[in-house]
Structures are given as structure tokens and as C-alpha cells.
Scaffold this active site. Structure first.
Site, PDB file in Angstrom:
ATOM      1  N   ASP A 488       0.800  -1.217   0.000  1.00 16.23           N
ATOM      2  CA  ASP A 488       0.000   0.000   0.000  1.00 16.23           C
ATOM      3  C   ASP A 488       0.833   1.267   0.000  1.00 16.23           C
ATOM      4  O   ASP A 488       0.321   2.353  -0.233  1.00 16.23           O
ATOM      5  CB  ASP A 488      -0.866   0.030   1.275  1.00 16.23           C
ATOM      6  CG  ASP A 488      -2.240  -0.550   1.048  1.00 16.23           C
ATOM      7  OD1 ASP A 488      -2.766  -0.403  -0.059  1.00 16.23           O
ATOM      8  OD2 ASP A 488      -2.778  -1.151   1.996  1.00 16.23           O
TER       9      ASP A 488
HETATM   10  C1  BGC Z   1       0.438   1.324   6.264  1.00 16.73           C
HETATM   11  C2  BGC Z   1       0.126   0.115   5.438  1.00 16.73           C
HETATM   12  C3  BGC Z   1      -1.349   0.003   5.209  1.00 16.73           C
HETATM   13  C4  BGC Z   1      -1.884   1.326   4.651  1.00 16.73           C
HETATM   14  C5  BGC Z   1      -3.354   1.322   4.355  1.00 16.73           C
HETATM   15  C6  BGC Z   1      -0.217   2.556   5.700  1.00 16.73           C
HETATM   16  O1  BGC Z   1      -0.003   3.636   6.549  1.00 16.73           O
HETATM   17  O2  BGC Z   1       1.833   1.501   6.325  1.00 16.73           O
HETATM   18  O3  BGC Z   1       0.647  -1.031   6.068  1.00 16.73           O
HETATM   19  O4  BGC Z   1      -1.592  -1.021   4.315  1.00 16.73           O
HETATM   20  O5  BGC Z   1      -1.583   2.371   5.540  1.00 16.73           O
HETATM   21  O6  BGC Z   1      -4.144   1.363   5.447  1.00 16.73           O
HETATM   22  C1  NOJ Z   2      -1.449  -3.606   5.591  1.00 18.01           C
HETATM   23  C2  NOJ Z   2      -2.661  -3.639   4.743  1.00 18.01           C
HETATM   24  O1  NOJ Z   2      -3.774  -4.030   5.513  1.00 18.01           O
HETATM   25  C3  NOJ Z   2      -2.491  -4.594   3.575  1.00 18.01           C
HETATM   26  O2  NOJ Z   2      -3.612  -4.551   2.747  1.00 18.01           O
HETATM   27  C4  NOJ Z   2      -1.241  -4.278   2.807  1.00 18.01           C
HETATM   28  O3  NOJ Z   2      -1.091  -5.249   1.795  1.00 18.01           O
HETATM   29  C5  NOJ Z   2      -0.035  -4.250   3.709  1.00 18.01           C
HETATM   30  N1  NOJ Z   2      -0.259  -3.366   4.811  1.00 18.01           N
HETATM   31  C6  NOJ Z   2       1.229  -3.827   2.988  1.00 18.01           C
HETATM   32  O4  NOJ Z   2       1.225  -2.486   2.684  1.00 18.01           O
END
Ligand code: BGC
Ligand code: NOJ
Length: 817
Positions: A488
């Protein structure tokens, strides 16, 4: 410092000091009513949706830590001394404090001033309430003790987001009723809500409170409520301000005497047409809830409900049990990892001590992956989840990135455009089909965006998933990344220079250039699953088409997604490489090494890409605490890379040990036949194996955390964001299906372990499509070749076909050469 230990026989983690480095929590409830509970009784409860139907309050991001919970106070009427038997919130020096976190229940016991108090908290199956079963014992050899017991919960005014922000309204709307010792919380019941909460007590009350400030007194916290200090409730009736529920019970105990008190905290809905007691009144109609309350206030019914819960979990876990030479493997597979898979399946990323419950509902990619570790436990629930997820898919094959569990509607605030999302639906459906053999799901009519009239069979949803990727490819023929793929934080189209922008939604480029090798790998995995499904359905021509799609994408990855020593991560908006030796920072990423090998790219080819990629990873990314997400960490913010470079080096996606990705490497290592390496990686992030590092690791030793700080961080090895993470499902898949090698396929149960060299074997029992397989694996040689004997007959190949109808037990002997 040790804070507790595993009790494998009783399936509990036993915490022996209340001052754990962080609250070590558990979950209550696994159907519609849920609670989070810490080892000191902190936490909160909700019905289905942590944001929209919050029953009790909790305060995040506030000191002191872990504020808000299921509080009890004991008061010695002679001395006026009072304390909390769960340590919080008064934090007295308790003797003999113990907290047992079990499967769907928590027990906290302690002694203070010769009084022992033990409280068991759980949610009965089939009910939308929680039980607190308190037992108080007078340990004094000669004195009769006169005690007061006070309970306290603070009600949330339902929508937890609104509750935490809209004070100008909310401080004027609180309403309660008190009837026969039951406190009813009914804010907004006068208008459009048909639901209320209740807090009941089995004993005759000496008093009660429902107005928080009357109970606490001005300028006091939960550690020193005025009513408790005084030993007398105010019998306050909340009108506005902050409604709470508190009972006061007097208790006299002869030396050695024990008494039990039951509290029920519940959520109840009434039919809209009969929500009021009498037409024209605003009083709650309690006829529908009273029998339930009466039922669960009977100790024998509480006992029976608890026994049912224990049986339920014994049965769920009984679907798959193993005995290996390694205690940490057994513990995680047989118990805690499976349990965490249930919790992530239920709650996605919504409600934990690191997820506020108001931010994220059910994630599309998250829930599809969570299902992989859960589907064997209750396939019917996995089926329903798939249909819910598919109904948030969009006509073009893309998907809403999240939906709210209460409404099941896609979340407009975040929308879609995460181009990996569709592939995960295919992988989830494939897992369900392999587990259940239930092809009828493919014919289920499912709408798009929940719009009536738009229904197509689920199979077409899956076809649209693949088409979505094929229709969105960039200059190299690789899939366009969109807002982000699995990672993400790799936001190649965002270019955000505005503080506070959401990296996930503030996309500023048209997205026609930046490409993802990760989506390519996911596409290949998905296309191969579709080919297998088509073949299984007898559609050979279709199957061939899917194989061709997979082969084309594979050729594209080989041509443009290989960096020489490892798989490339992506191309950015300028067409430059990401995750390449050419880059200044972020030269090698974990995700493509795992997913490309899993997709079958580079196994057995001339240049040995799979082996090479894994060797490079070992060299650059592997640490004693797990595998880093990438290296070198980004030392500054890069506008064209987005959130990944917003984190300080070593945290989260910026070179943290993002545990979710580690099992992909375990699987990849197993695929290339490296059993030692696969299990070694498994052990590095295994929470039970890390128990002895408690002071460094800090999170619960019984569940996976999303992240362990990477080697660029000052506190390398410290875990964060426990419980709600895709790490749970993927580790379960890695250990059970690839290292132990017991894999459901469309045709039967495949058994192909890739074990550590030192293992002499293992045994397992696995229920698969209603048949119980007793599997005994024995190592007789150093390799990974297997020879199977099924019910005494040698079998060609390694897929055990389903037995003839009526046979429910199958014995499988496996030798590994
Ligand atoms: C986090 C990710 C997460 C994303 C969406 C980010 O701040 O680092 O792990 O998937 O937010 O919620
Ligand atoms: C947490 C999110 O919930 C997930 O959807 C994502 O793939 C990982 N972070 C990596 O960014």
C-alpha cells in the site's frame, strides 16, 4: 524478563505479571458480538462493526495506556481500602496475579488483602452478550469479611467515530433506563435506532450509577472513583453527558467462603414495530430480552455455555493437528496460529490495539487472504465471505478496497484502483474450491457494487478479475500498479507534497506508466488457478486460454521483470526501475522474490532465476529477526515513491520486517526444495520461538505481529501491530501446506512435505471434505521425494484421492527420500 508461559495442554497462554511491556490482548466472541480484552481487563466491545455498533468506549492515543475496560472494584468495608482485581485501573500491588488467555475467553485472578477474586470473561456461542463470571473468596483463616463489589463500563454512543468527535451533540443525547437491577443504555433509541445495550447483575443491588461523573466524581479517573472510595453509589440516572453502567453489591464472606456474581453486558435489537413498551411510551420493550438475561444469569447455564465454547474450539482446531519434532511449530499450527486466523477472518484490519475500529472496515485484499488460513475451519463461513467480497467488486473487474461489515457496502471514501485487488479474489475462491469441492459457488449470482440487477455468476466475476489486469498494462506489458499493489505504500502515481494527504487516495498521475511485477506474479498465480478450475469443470479450451495468459505474463516478467540477480519490483511513473541494482536505495524487495517463485517463474529454467533470487534475498534481506521488506532503506522522502519513503528507515514498509511477506519466502524456499531454509525463516518470526526475547519483542508471544523493526531501526527486533495481519493466514499456509506439505487440491489431498534435514518425520490428522486423514510421515533419506501408501496400498503420485462414499477415515503413510 518473563511475563508468562504457554500451557499447551489447556490451550492457554498464562500471563503472570500484569505489567507486560504492552497490553497483551485476547478476543472474545467469534460470530456477531466481539470484545477485545487485555490482560488487565482493558478493551471494548461491539456488535458486528467496531465503528458503527460500538457498545463500550475505549481511548486510544491517550495516556495512561489501556484506558477503558471491563472494570471491577472490591472494597473492604471495614478499612475502606479498595482495589481492582485485574490490576487496572487502580494498579495495586496484587499477589498471585494470573491472566489466562484462552480460545475466546480470558480469566484474570488475583489476591489482595486475603481476598481472592477471579473473573472469567467470554461470549457464549449464538448470543450477542458477554459474561463476566466473578468468584470472590475470603482466604482469611478467621475473619468474616464485608465487601463491596462495584462494576463499571462506559457506554459508547454507537458510532465510535462520531462518539469521539461530535461532543456538542453527544453530551446531550445519552439516555438510560434502570429496571430490576438491569441498566439499559438506550441513547438514540427514541428515534431511529432499534437496538440498545444492557448491563445486568445476578445479585440484589445496594445501588447503581449510570452517569459517569456521578460515579467518578469531578477530576477523578477510573483509578479512584468517588462512589467506590465512599462505598456508596449515587443511583444516578444519566441524561446527556456520559452514560455508564455500574452496579454496587454487598458481599459478606465467612472465612474460606466463596461467592459467585455474574454480570452480563449485551447488545439487543427489537423489531421496529414493537420497540416500545406501550404505544406512545418511550420505554424499551424488554419482553424480548428479559428471558435471555434470566437465562444467562443462571450459573448452570453459564457453565453449559462455557463448556460449549470449549467444545466448539476443540472441534475447529481438530480439523488439523500435527505432532512434529518442534514445539513452536506444534503450538502455532495446533492452536495459536489457527486461532489468530479466526480473528483476522472475523475482523480483517478493523479492531485491535493498533487499529482503532473506526478507520478500516473489511479490506478486499486483506479478507481474501485471511480466508486462506481459515477456510478449512468453517468452509460455509468462507463461502459467505467470498460472496460478500465479490458483491463489492465493480463492473470493470476492479473492486472497492474496503467495505463496512455492518452494511456490506463498498467504502466510497477509499474507492478502488488498487490494481492487485482482483487477483486476490481468484486466489480466495480457488482455496475455497480446493477445500470444499463445492462447485455450486461458481454459479451463485452475485451483483457488482451491490447493485440489484447487475448479478452475474461468480465465475464471471473471476473472469473479470483477470480481464481487469490484462486491460491495464503499461509500456513493458506488465500490469499497471494503480494506487498501489499489495504494498500500500509504494505509491507510484501519487506524487504528494501536501502534508496530511492520504497516500492511498491522493493519486495525481493518470497511472498509465507505472507497472508492478508483483501484480504480474499475482496474475500468473490467478490465471493458473483459473486454468485448473476450468479443467476441473471440463472446459479444456478455456483452461488452455488461461494457461496461455499465464505463459505470456511469465515471458513478460522474464523479459522485463528480472534484474540480473533478483526480480525487479516495479517501473515508476518515469519508466525507471524500482527495486533494481541500478537504484540508489531500495535495490531489492522481498515481495517479487516470493511471489514470482510461487508463481513458478524461474524454477528449473537455465539461469536458475528462482534459486538466484532467493540467494540474493538471503544475502541482502535476511536478518535474525526475519526478512526485511527492502534494502537499502529509503533515507529520505521520495516524491515519486510515496508513503514507503515516509517512514523512518527500518519501520513498516520502509525496510521493516513486514511479516506478511516472510511466509511467501518460506513457500518459495519449499518450492525450490530447501526445507532447512524454509523452516529457519519460519522460526525467525514465530512468536512462540521469540518468547524468550520478550523484552525486545514486546508484543504478545502467542500471535504474529504485522511488523518487527528492521535492522535500520534503533530497536531492531521489536514487534508492533499485533493480531490483525495477513501474516496469520500466510504463515499458516506456509507451514501446513508447503513445509509440512499437506495441500488441498481440486482432486484430493496432496502430501508433499519439504522438511528440515534434522526432522525424522511428523504425524498429522486433517479433516478434508468430511474425511479424516491420519498421516504419518517418516524421513528415510535426505531429499524431498515422497512415496505414499494409502490404507496399505502404494499410491502413484502424491495426491490422495477421496475415498469411496461412506469411508470417513483414511490412513496415509508417507516416506520422504
Ligand atoms: C500502512 C500500510 C497500510 C496502509 C493502508 C499505511 O499507513 O503503512 O501497512 O496497508 O496504511 O491502510
Ligand atoms: C497492511 C494492509 O492491511 C495490507 O492490505 C497491505 O497489503 C499491507 N499493509 C502492505 O502495505
Amino acid at each position: 524478563m518473563r511475563y508468562g508461559h504457554f500451557d499447551d495442554t489447556n490451550r492457554e497462554y498464562v500471563i503472570t505479571r500484569p505489567d507486560t511491556p504492552l497490553p497483551w490482548i485476547n478476543y472474545l466472541g467469534c460470530e456477531d458480538y466481539f470484545g477485545l480484552i487485555s490482560n488487565t481487563a482493558g478493551g471494548y466491545s461491539f456488535y458486528r462493526d467496531a465503528r458503527l455498533r460500538r457498545v463500550t468506549r475505549y481511548r486510544y492515543n491517550n495516556v495512561p495506556l489501556d484506558c477503558g475496560g471491563r472494570y471491577l472494584y472490591l472494597r473492604d468495608e471495614k478499612t475502606g481500602q479498595f482495589w481492582s482485581p485485574s490490576w487496572q485501573p487502580t494498579r495495586h500491588d496484587l499477589e498471585g496475579y494470573t491472566c489466562w488467555h484462552g480460545l475466546g475467553y480470558t480469566v484474570i485472578t488475583s489476591r489482595y488483602a486475603s481476598i481472592e477474586a477471579s473473573t472469567r470473561y467470554f461470549v457464549p456461542l449464538g448470543a450477542t452478550l458477554e459474561i463476566w463470571q466473578l468468584t470472590v473468596t475470603n482466604l482469611h483463616p478467621s475473619q468474616t469479611r464485608h465487601l463491596s463489589v462495584f462494576s463499571a463500563v462506559e457506554f459508547c454512543l454507537w458510532d465510535a467515530w462520531d462518539d469521539a468527535t461530535n461532543f456538542q451533540r453527544n453530551l446531550s443525547i445519552g439516555e438510560v433506563e434502570v429496571d430490576g437491577g438491569v441498566i439499559y443504555h438506550k441513547t438514540e433509541y427514541r428515534e431511529r435506532r432499534n437496538h440498545f445495550a444492557y448491563f445486568a447483575c445476578s445479585e440484589e443491588l445496594a445501588g447503581f450509577d449510570t452517569q459517569r461523573d456521578a460515579f467518578l466524581g469531578p477530576y477523578r479517573g477510573w483509578d479512584r472513583p468517588a462512589a467506590v472510595e465512599r462505598g456508596k453509589s449515587c443511583n444516578s440516572l444519566a441524561h446527556g453527558w456520559a452514560p455508564l453502567g455500574s452496579h454496587h453489591v454487598w458481599l459478606s464472606l465467612a472465612p474460606g467462603e466463596s461467592r459467585q456474581i455474574t454480570f452480563l453486558l449485551g447488545y439487543h435489537e427489537n423489531p421496529p414495530e414493537s420497540k416500545f413498551d406501550a404505544p406512545g411510551s418511550l420505554t424499551i420493550n424488554k419482553q424480548t430480552v428479559k428471558p435471555l438475561i434470566a437465562h444467562f444469569l443462571q450459573p448452570e447455564n453459564v457453565q453449559a455455555a462455557f463448556a460449549r465454547l470449549r467444545d466448539y474450539w476443540a472441534e475447529l482446531l481438530g480439523q488439523f493437528q500435527v505432532e512434529t519434532p518442534d514445539v513452536h511449530t506444534d503450538r502455532m499450527v495446533n492452536l495459536w496460529n489457527a486461532y489468530q486466523c479466526m480473528v483476522t477472518f472475523n475482523l480483517s484490519r478493523s479492531a485491535s490495539y493498533f487499529e482503532s475500529g473506526v478507520g478500516r472496515g473489511m479490506g478486499f485484499r486483506d479478507s481474501n487472504q485471511d480466508l486462506l488460513g481459515f477456510v478449512h475451519m468453517v468452509p460455509a463461513r468462507a463461502r459467505q465471505r467470498i460472496l460478500d467480497l465479490a458483491a463489492t467488486q465493480l463492473q470493470d473487474g476492479g473492486a472497492y478496497h474496503q467495505y463496512q461489515p455492518l452494511t456490506k457496502q463498498g467504502n466510497n471514501a477509499i474507492g478502488g484502483g488498487f490494481n492487485d485487488d482482483p487477483a486476490w479474489l481468484v486466489l480466495a475462491v480457488a482455496a475455497y474450491l480446493k477445500e470444499s469441492g463445492d462447485r455450486s459457488i461458481l454459479d451463485e449470482l452475485v451483483p457488482y457494487d451491490n447493485r440489484p440487477g447487475s448479478e452475474t455468476p461468480l465465475l464471471e466475476h473471476l473472469q473479470r478479475c483477470l480481464r481487469y489486469t490484462l486491460e491495464r498494462r503499461g509500456p513493458h506489458g506488465l500490469p499497471l500498479i494503480g494506487r498501489a499493489d499489495w504494498n500500500d505504500c509504494l505509491n507510484l502515481n501519487t506524487f504528494s507534497s501536501t502534508p496530511g494527504d492520504s497516500f492511498q487516495t491522493a493519486t495525481s498521475r493518470d497511472g498509465r506508466t507505472a507497472e508492478s511485477v508483483v501484480i504480474a506474479a499475482l496474475f500468473i498465480l490467478a490465471a493458473k488457478e483459473m486454468a485448473a478450475i476450468a479443467r476441473w469443470l471440463g472446459q479444456a479450451e478455456q483452461a488452455q486460454q488461461y494457461d496461455n495468459m499465464a505463459a505470456d505474463m511469465e515471458a513478460t516478467v522474464v523479459a522485463y521483470g528480472w534484474d540480473g540477480e533478483w526480480f525487479l519490483r516495479a517501473y515508476d511513473d518515469a519508466g525507471d526501475k524500482v527495486g533494481s541494482a541500478e537504484c540508489e536505495e531500495g535495490q531489492i524487495y522481498v515481495e517479487p522474490q516470493g511471489l514470482c517463485v510461487m508463481a513458478g517463474i524461474g524454477s528449473g529454467d537455465g539461469p536458475g532465476r528462482a534459486e538466484k533470487a532467493l540467494a540474493s534475498l538471503r544475502q541482502h534481506l535476511a536478518t535474525a529477526h526475519g526478512i526485511l521488506l527492502q534494502q537499502p532503506a529509503y533515507s529520505r522522502y521520495y516524491l515519486h515513491l510515496g508513503e514507503i519513503s515516509s517512514y523512518p528507515p527500518g519501520y513498516k514498509e520502509n525496510a521493516g520486517i513486514f511479516c506478511h511477506t516472510n511466509p511467501w519466502i518460506m513457500i518459495a524456499e519449499a518450492i525450490v526444495g530447501h526445507g532447512d531454509q524454509a523452516h529457519d525463516y519460519y522460526q525467525r518470526i514465530n512468536p512462540s520461538a521469540r518468547e524468550e526475547l520478550g523484552d525486545l519483542h514486546r508484543c504478545e508471544p502467542y500471535v504474529y505481529a504485522q511488523m518487527i523493526a528492521g535492522r535500520d531501526a534503533p530497536n531492531h527486533g521489536e514487534a508492533k501491530n499485533s493480531w490483525l495481519t495477513g501474516t496469520a493466514a500466510w504463515n499458516y499456509v506456509a507451514i501446513t501446506q508447503w513445509i509440512l506439505g499437506i495441500r488441498p487440491t481440486l482432486q484430493g489431498l496432496q502430501i508433499a512435505p519439504v522438511l528440515p534435514a534434522g526432522w525424522t518425520g511428523f504425524t498429522a490428522t486433517r479433516t478434508f471434505r468430511g474425511v479424516r486423514y491420519h498421516i504419518a510421515v517418516q524421513r528415510v533419506g535426505p531429499g524431498n521425494e515422497v512415496q505414499l501408501t494409502v490404507d496399505g496400498q502404494p499410491l502413484a503420485g502424491n495426491v490422495v484421492p477421496l475415498p469411496a462414499a461412506g469411508q470417513t477415515e483414511v490412513q496415509v503413510q508417507v516416506t520422504v527420500h
